[in-house]
Design an enzyme around this catalytic site. Sequence first.
Site, PDB file in Angstrom:
ATOM      1  N   GLY A 244      -4.715  -4.256  -8.582  1.00 34.10           N
ATOM      2  CA  GLY A 244      -4.253  -4.377  -7.565  1.00 34.10           C
ATOM      3  C   GLY A 244      -5.542  -2.868  -7.290  1.00 34.10           C
ATOM      4  O   GLY A 244      -6.450  -2.201  -7.835  1.00 34.10           O
ATOM      5  N   ILE A 245      -4.467  -1.973  -6.077  1.00 41.02           N
ATOM      6  CA  ILE A 245      -5.242  -0.959  -5.284  1.00 41.02           C
ATOM      7  C   ILE A 245      -4.810   0.158  -6.912  1.00 41.02           C
ATOM      8  O   ILE A 245      -6.068   1.141  -6.907  1.00 41.02           O
ATOM      9  CB  ILE A 245      -4.123  -0.178  -4.097  1.00 41.02           C
ATOM     10  CG1 ILE A 245      -4.867  -1.401  -3.335  1.00 41.02           C
ATOM     11  CG2 ILE A 245      -4.099   1.118  -4.013  1.00 41.02           C
ATOM     12  CD1 ILE A 245      -3.718  -1.480  -2.267  1.00 41.02           C
ATOM     13  N   GLY A 246      -3.835  -0.057  -7.655  1.00 37.35           N
ATOM     14  CA  GLY A 246      -3.846   1.125  -8.317  1.00 37.35           C
ATOM     15  C   GLY A 246      -4.875   1.290  -9.717  1.00 37.35           C
ATOM     16  O   GLY A 246      -4.994   2.188 -10.358  1.00 37.35           O
TER      17      GLY A 246
ATOM     18  N   TYR B  97      12.569  -5.050   4.667  1.00 36.33           N
ATOM     19  CA  TYR B  97      10.834  -4.166   3.654  1.00 36.33           C
ATOM     20  C   TYR B  97      10.941  -3.464   4.234  1.00 36.33           C
ATOM     21  O   TYR B  97      10.330  -1.953   4.009  1.00 36.33           O
ATOM     22  CB  TYR B  97       9.908  -5.478   3.615  1.00 36.33           C
ATOM     23  CG  TYR B  97       8.659  -4.599   3.273  1.00 36.33           C
ATOM     24  CD1 TYR B  97       8.916  -4.598   1.571  1.00 36.33           C
ATOM     25  CD2 TYR B  97       8.227  -4.958   4.124  1.00 36.33           C
ATOM     26  CE1 TYR B  97       7.522  -4.379   1.505  1.00 36.33           C
ATOM     27  CE2 TYR B  97       6.386  -4.134   3.804  1.00 36.33           C
ATOM     28  CZ  TYR B  97       6.326  -3.706   2.672  1.00 36.33           C
ATOM     29  OH  TYR B  97       4.678  -3.696   1.993  1.00 36.33           O
TER      30      TYR B  97
END
Length: 275
Positions: free
Chosen positions: A17-19, A164
Amino acid sequence: MPTLKDKTLFITGASRGIGREIALRAARDGANLVIAAKSDAPHPKLPGTIHSVAEEVEAAGGKALAIKLDVRDDGNVAEAMAQAAERFGGIDILVNNASAIFLGTAQQTDIKRFDLIQSINTRGTLLCSKTAIPYLKQAENPHILTLSPPINLGKNWLGGYIPYTVTKYGMTLLALGLAEELRDCGIASNALWPQTTIATAAIEFALDKALLQRSRTPAIMADAAHGILTSDAKALSGECLIDESFLRARGVTDFEHYKNDPACEDLMIDLYIDP
């Protein structure tokens, strides 16, 4: 052009993903990447491990260190930071990307589940940041970047999934608070959040697979993160930044290539962003 060449980035949740995308963007500059995540073995449904991303980083021109990391484990985090600093001679940047999601109301959220997302999101961000600070104090132009939203207290954001929301807003409060605590040390701390949903495993499995067509690719977040992390730490700190707005302020005008589906004309605005 500003670069991350020879900088050492410690990225949590970097196996996909983004990481992963932030790591690959920095690798193209010739940076050192610490790929820190729990995924050290292939998952039957989710692509990517710390080892596969490390290989991608090396292929892209960076140097990689894959570390299995649980951001809830104090000893694991301390050991990982020490290992990273020993390997690369220090740590210049921490990216707090690891996160857990559960979009249930207070009544729907089991307390054990809340404890899990709280321990990963808010406590994990605090633990990783606190552990990284001694290393960041020794760095030139050090940054902490936390992937969390602007604190939007609109009632529409408070009723649906407040457990959340509490954990994500907690991450942002930490990012803003650390900016002030560390200002005299020259360490920048900012939060970054997407304008639209991003096509990641979280969208596909935790939310709605159909949203993938209405999402942008993680590349937009990686480009925004690169711009933040190459900025003067003393000039850019204590901000809640949105990827598109930040890039537009830097002169970017074409966002079409970030679409996950090039034909989509109805991108989905992300959580906590008002239309």
